[in-house]
Design a protein around this motif. Structure first.
Motif, short mmCIF file in Angstrom:
data_model
loop_
_atom_site.label_atom_id
_atom_site.label_comp_id
_atom_site.label_asym_id
_atom_site.label_seq_id
_atom_site.Cartn_x
_atom_site.Cartn_y
_atom_site.Cartn_z
N ASP A 234 -24.75 5.15 -60.90
CA ASP A 234 -25.74 5.50 -61.94
C ASP A 234 -25.40 6.84 -62.58
O ASP A 234 -25.51 7.00 -63.80
N LEU A 235 -24.99 7.80 -61.72
CA LEU A 235 -24.67 9.13 -62.23
C LEU A 235 -23.47 9.06 -63.17
O LEU A 235 -23.46 9.67 -64.25
N LEU A 236 -22.45 8.29 -62.76
CA LEU A 236 -21.25 8.18 -63.59
C LEU A 236 -21.58 7.52 -64.93
O LEU A 236 -21.07 7.93 -65.98
N LYS A 237 -22.46 6.51 -64.86
CA LYS A 237 -22.85 5.83 -66.12
C LYS A 237 -23.59 6.81 -67.04
O LYS A 237 -23.42 6.79 -68.26
N LYS A 238 -24.40 7.67 -66.40
CA LYS A 238 -25.13 8.66 -67.19
C LYS A 238 -24.16 9.63 -67.86
O LYS A 238 -24.33 9.97 -69.04
N LEU A 239 -23.14 10.05 -67.09
CA LEU A 239 -22.15 10.99 -67.64
C LEU A 239 -21.39 10.35 -68.79
O LEU A 239 -21.15 10.98 -69.82
N ALA A 240 -21.04 9.08 -68.60
CA ALA A 240 -20.30 8.36 -69.65
C ALA A 240 -21.18 8.22 -70.89
O ALA A 240 -20.71 8.38 -72.02
N ALA A 241 -22.45 7.93 -70.64
CA ALA A 241 -23.38 7.78 -71.77
C ALA A 241 -23.49 9.08 -72.55
O ALA A 241 -23.75 9.07 -73.76
N ASN A 242 -23.27 10.18 -71.88
CA ASN A 242 -23.31 11.49 -72.56
C ASN A 242 -21.98 11.84 -73.22
O ASN A 242 -21.79 12.95 -73.69
N GLY A 243 -21.01 10.91 -73.17
CA GLY A 243 -19.76 11.11 -73.91
C GLY A 243 -18.57 11.48 -73.06
O GLY A 243 -17.49 11.79 -73.60
N SER A 244 -18.72 11.50 -71.75
CA SER A 244 -17.57 11.85 -70.90
C SER A 244 -16.63 10.66 -70.73
O SER A 244 -17.07 9.51 -70.80
N ALA A 245 -15.36 10.96 -70.48
CA ALA A 245 -14.39 9.92 -70.14
C ALA A 245 -14.12 10.02 -68.65
O ALA A 245 -13.88 11.12 -68.14
N ILE A 246 -14.20 8.86 -67.96
CA ILE A 246 -14.08 8.90 -66.50
C ILE A 246 -12.97 7.95 -66.04
O ILE A 246 -12.96 6.78 -66.42
N LEU A 247 -12.07 8.52 -65.25
CA LEU A 247 -11.02 7.69 -64.64
C LEU A 247 -11.23 7.72 -63.13
O LEU A 247 -11.27 8.78 -62.52
N MET A 248 -11.37 6.51 -62.57
CA MET A 248 -11.73 6.41 -61.15
C MET A 248 -10.69 5.56 -60.42
O MET A 248 -10.49 4.40 -60.76
N ALA A 249 -9.99 6.17 -59.48
CA ALA A 249 -9.02 5.41 -58.68
C ALA A 249 -9.72 4.91 -57.43
O ALA A 249 -10.44 5.68 -56.78
N SER A 250 -9.55 3.64 -57.11
CA SER A 250 -10.31 3.12 -55.97
C SER A 250 -9.69 1.85 -55.39
O SER A 250 -8.89 1.17 -56.04
N HIS A 251 -10.10 1.56 -54.14
CA HIS A 251 -9.79 0.27 -53.52
C HIS A 251 -11.01 -0.64 -53.60
O HIS A 251 -10.91 -1.82 -53.32
N ASP A 252 -12.14 -0.03 -53.92
CA ASP A 252 -13.43 -0.72 -53.79
C ASP A 252 -13.69 -1.59 -55.04
O ASP A 252 -14.20 -1.11 -56.07
N LEU A 253 -13.29 -2.87 -54.94
CA LEU A 253 -13.38 -3.77 -56.09
C LEU A 253 -14.81 -3.90 -56.58
O LEU A 253 -15.08 -3.87 -57.78
N PHE A 254 -15.73 -4.03 -55.63
CA PHE A 254 -17.13 -4.23 -56.00
C PHE A 254 -17.66 -3.02 -56.77
O PHE A 254 -18.30 -3.16 -57.82
N ARG A 255 -17.41 -1.81 -56.22
CA ARG A 255 -17.93 -0.59 -56.86
C ARG A 255 -17.32 -0.40 -58.24
O ARG A 255 -18.00 -0.03 -59.20
N VAL A 256 -16.02 -0.72 -58.34
CA VAL A 256 -15.34 -0.57 -59.62
C VAL A 256 -15.94 -1.55 -60.63
O VAL A 256 -16.24 -1.19 -61.77
N ARG A 257 -16.14 -2.75 -60.18
CA ARG A 257 -16.71 -3.78 -61.06
C ARG A 257 -18.12 -3.38 -61.52
O ARG A 257 -18.50 -3.57 -62.68
N GLU A 258 -18.89 -2.78 -60.60
CA GLU A 258 -20.27 -2.39 -60.90
C GLU A 258 -20.36 -1.18 -61.82
O GLU A 258 -21.29 -1.04 -62.59
N THR A 259 -19.36 -0.30 -61.71
CA THR A 259 -19.47 1.01 -62.38
C THR A 259 -18.70 1.07 -63.70
O THR A 259 -19.15 1.69 -64.65
N CYS A 260 -17.52 0.42 -63.71
CA CYS A 260 -16.58 0.69 -64.81
C CYS A 260 -16.76 -0.25 -66.00
O CYS A 260 -17.29 -1.36 -65.87
#
Lengths: 228, 460
Positions: free
Chosen positions: A167-193
């Motif tokens: 939720d926090l990352l989505k909020k940051l993105a909504a405020n105009g930030s660009a976010i690059l997230m490296a992960s193994h967590d398919l579910f979290r990536v799918r939910e967030t990105c």
């Protein structure tokens, strides 16, 4: 906002990245998936300026020179100073970035990142991995960065905290930030990105829109690429 | 930079083990400095008592003639300097009393080491022992993982992304640990000042400041070297091992190796050889062609001519006084030849040894520590020279009185005791320039190397 164009990186004879090109625009969360050794951390280290590309270029905010003022970074293991409390750690890292917040502001950052109020003044040595991770997120968040680079950010977080992070990352993105997230967590990536890329042996072998794929489909695609 | 520095200090002061060790070292320094001062004061009082006693003996002695008084002789006491309580240097070995008499020049005697049951390679427990051997180890242990702990924990990347630079991080850590060393030095100098300030003059103040500066530079060198190695090896265990090996080389092996080499280059005669050569020259003449009987005949001839008489019995003065003074002057020239050469050898040895500071900054520190405390070889040779010149003046005065034959009790009482004029440090400063230069050179080179390495070091 983050632009990599045909970036090559080798360590001796080992080719870590092969002509990697990717874009993360303002308001976008890009999930970079890949097995260990795929090149995720190398990609982040290149963007952070800790490594130099052999060829190709990296631009952040359309500038070639890495400007740490606009970058927030959350490592996989946030190891803070054990002799400082959560709020003291946050204060210290904020001051290094030139921000001098008062205690209320620091507390509100920690609250927003999901760290319970009664933990703010406890020593970090008493924190769980997840709690330290939240302070790490607060450090990046309080910097009001335009670009966020996250290396396995949900590692060690419980499901509720992971959800809060999304939720926090989505909020940051909504405020105009660009976010690059490296992960193994398919579910979290799918939910967030918004956008997902799969790295294998330094090659970006697949890019997709997160909205166009379910978690199950993502898992199938990922496993399929990894096996072949 | 101030935030990193402040954070480092918080980290140290919130570490219980560090606080315990800091407390132990602080208390040890306070106690050794305080007891060193007490011991010094006792020695000064004992010397004063001995001086008074000898003076009383001199005044009460019923000297039949000045020649007997010359044989009775006197004593020269090497004053205990105020800063001897910090570093007693070679004083414990050389002794501090010399008997002054006619016909012969004696060695210094009554060294504390010769009267002590506690013989140790490290000498007595003085602040210098702690400051040179124990505190540096403490600083090494504080510094060896200051970089690697940040790197291995991953905090280094976070610090850099938050806008700090490796240069700032490294130098903040060095300054933080250095400030601990400086605090311990300050404690020592402060205690010294509190308990002896009534005896302070500008020279003592200069010496204390330069002693502080010497140790400060040495600590900076040691901490910078430790951090440099930790940057170079990136592995805290390797960095610690190598630093300890280097430190042991500096304080144990290199001083022995260089000391022995310097002695080989500039060998000193053995005591027996030295005495035989002296006796030989005394009896045969300096050049081996001037035996004492011939010298006496020549003196008789020249004296008879000088006074215009034909026989010694016609002389208006006591010829024995003239003969004794002539013999004394000949003995002085023999002394000048042999002791002059010996002192020159000792000075040469010291000068060559000082050059080893280029490889071993500990040698420069030790030299400066003893020099500022007034307890090194140069100060000792200065005392010996002053004592010898006092002896010559005293014996000449007595011989002349014997020659002229007009002495009385008041004459003996008018003779002043030996007074040692302690040289000011600034008058000796040029002797120690090399030591200062090497300490500064080491500091500058290490700082430059660290600056270079922080630019070249890969974070990943």
């Amino acid at each position: 906002m983050i632009k990599l164009d045909k970036v090559d990186k080798s360590f001796d004879s080992y080719k870590a990245l092969n002509k990697l090109s990717l874009n993360v625009n303002s308001g976008e969360i890009y999930g970079l998936l890949g097995a260990n050794g795929a090149g995720k951390s190398t990609t982040l280290n290149l963007i952070l300026g800790f490594l130099k590309p052999d060829s190709g270029f990296i631009k952040i905010n359309d500038v070639n020179i890495i400007n740490t003022d606009i970058i927030g970074y959350i490592p996989e293991n946030v190891n803070l100073y054990p002799y400082l409390s959560g709020i003291e750690n946050l204060d210290y890292f904020c001051k290094l970035s030139g921000f001098n917040y008062d205690n209320n502001e620091l507390s509100s950052f920690l609250n927003e990142c999901g760290l319970q109020e009664d933990a703010h003044n406890k020593l970090i040595s008493n924190y769980s991995k997840g709690m330290r991770q939240k302070v790490g997120i607060a450090i990046a968040y309080s910097k009001k960065a335009k670009v966020y680079l996250l290396d396995e950010p949900a590692s060690g977080l419980d499901p509720l905290s992971s959800n809060e992070l999304s939720d926090l990352l989505k909020k940051l993105a909504a405020n105009g930030s660009a976010i690059l997230m490296a992960s193994h967590d398919l579910f979290r990536v799918r939910e967030t990105c918004n956008k997902i890329g799969i790295l294998k042996n330094g090659n970006l072998i697949k890019e997709m829109d997160a909205k166009e794929i379910t978690s199950e489909e993502l898992e199938k695609v990922y496993l399929n690429f990894m096996k072949n | 930079m101030k935030h990193i520095l402040f954070n480092e200090l918080i980290g140290l002061f919130r570490n219980r083990l560090f606080m315990i060790l800091l407390g132990v070292f602080s208390i040890s320094l306070v106690l050794t400095t305080y007891f060193g001062i007490i011991h010094n004061n006792k020695q000064i009082l004992s010397q004063n008592d001995a001086k008074e006693h000898i003076r009383e003996q001199w005044d009460e002695m019923n000297h039949t003639n000045p020649h007997n008084a010359a044989h009775f002789g006197s004593y020269a006491f090497k004053p205990i300097t105020i800063l001897n309580s910090i570093d007693e240097g070679i004083n414990g070995i050389t002794g501090n009393v010399i008997r002054l008499e006619g016909h012969r020049q004696n060695d210094v005697m009554f060294s504390e080491a010769s009267q002590s049951l506690l013989i140790s390679n490290f000498g007595k427990l003085k602040p210098s022992l702690l400051l040179q051997f124990i505190i540096p180890l403490f600083l090494i242990f504080l510094a060896f993982n200051s970089y690697s702990s940040e790197r291995e924990s991953g905090r280094l990347k976070l610090l850099l992304i938050q806008g700090s630079s490796l240069n700032k991080i490294i130098f903040s850590k060095i300054i933080a640990i250095w400030s601990i060393g400086l605090t311990l030095l300050l404690i020592t100098t402060f205690i010294q000042f509190i308990f002896t300030n009534s005896l302070f003059n500008i020279d003592i103040l200069i010496r204390l400041i330069l002693l502080f500066l010497s140790y400060s530079l040495y600590y900076l060198i040691l901490i910078s070297l430790t951090v440099f190695l930790s940057l170079l090896f990136k592995n805290s265990t390797s960095a610690l091992s190598l630093t300890l090996v280097l430190w042991v080389m500096w304080v144990v092996f290199l001083p022995k190796i260089f000391g022995n080499t310097v002695e080989k280059i500039n060998p000193l005669p053995t005591r027996v050889e030295f005495q035989n050569n002296m006796d030989n020259d005394r009896s045969k003449g300096i050049d081996g062609h001037n035996p004492s009987n011939e010298r006496k005949d020549e003196l008789i001839k020249s004296t008879l001519i000088q006074y215009g008489v034909n026989s010694l019995s016609d002389l208006p003065v006591n010829f024995r006084g003239i003969l004794m003074q002539a013999d004394e002057e000949y003995g002085n020239s023999v002394w000048d030849k042999h002791f002059g050469a010996l002192y020159l050898q000792l000075t040469n040895q010291k000068n060559i040894y000082q050059f080893t500071g280029l490889i071993n900054p500990f040698a420069s520190l030790q030299s400066l520590s003893m020099a500022t405390a007034g307890s090194d070889m140069f100060h000792h040779l200065n005392f010996l020279s002053q004592a010898e010149y006092y002896r010559r003046d005293l014996i000449e005065l007595l011989n002349n009185k014997w020659r002229d034959g007009d002495w009385d009790e008041n004459f003996y009482k008018s003779i002043k005791d030996f007074h040692y004029n302690s040289p000011s440090f600034l008058s000796f400063f040029w002797k120690y320039i090399l030591d200062f230069v090497f300490l500064f050179l080491w500091s500058i080179i290490l700082v430059v190397l660290l600056k270079y390495l922080t630019k070249k070091t890969s974070i990943v």
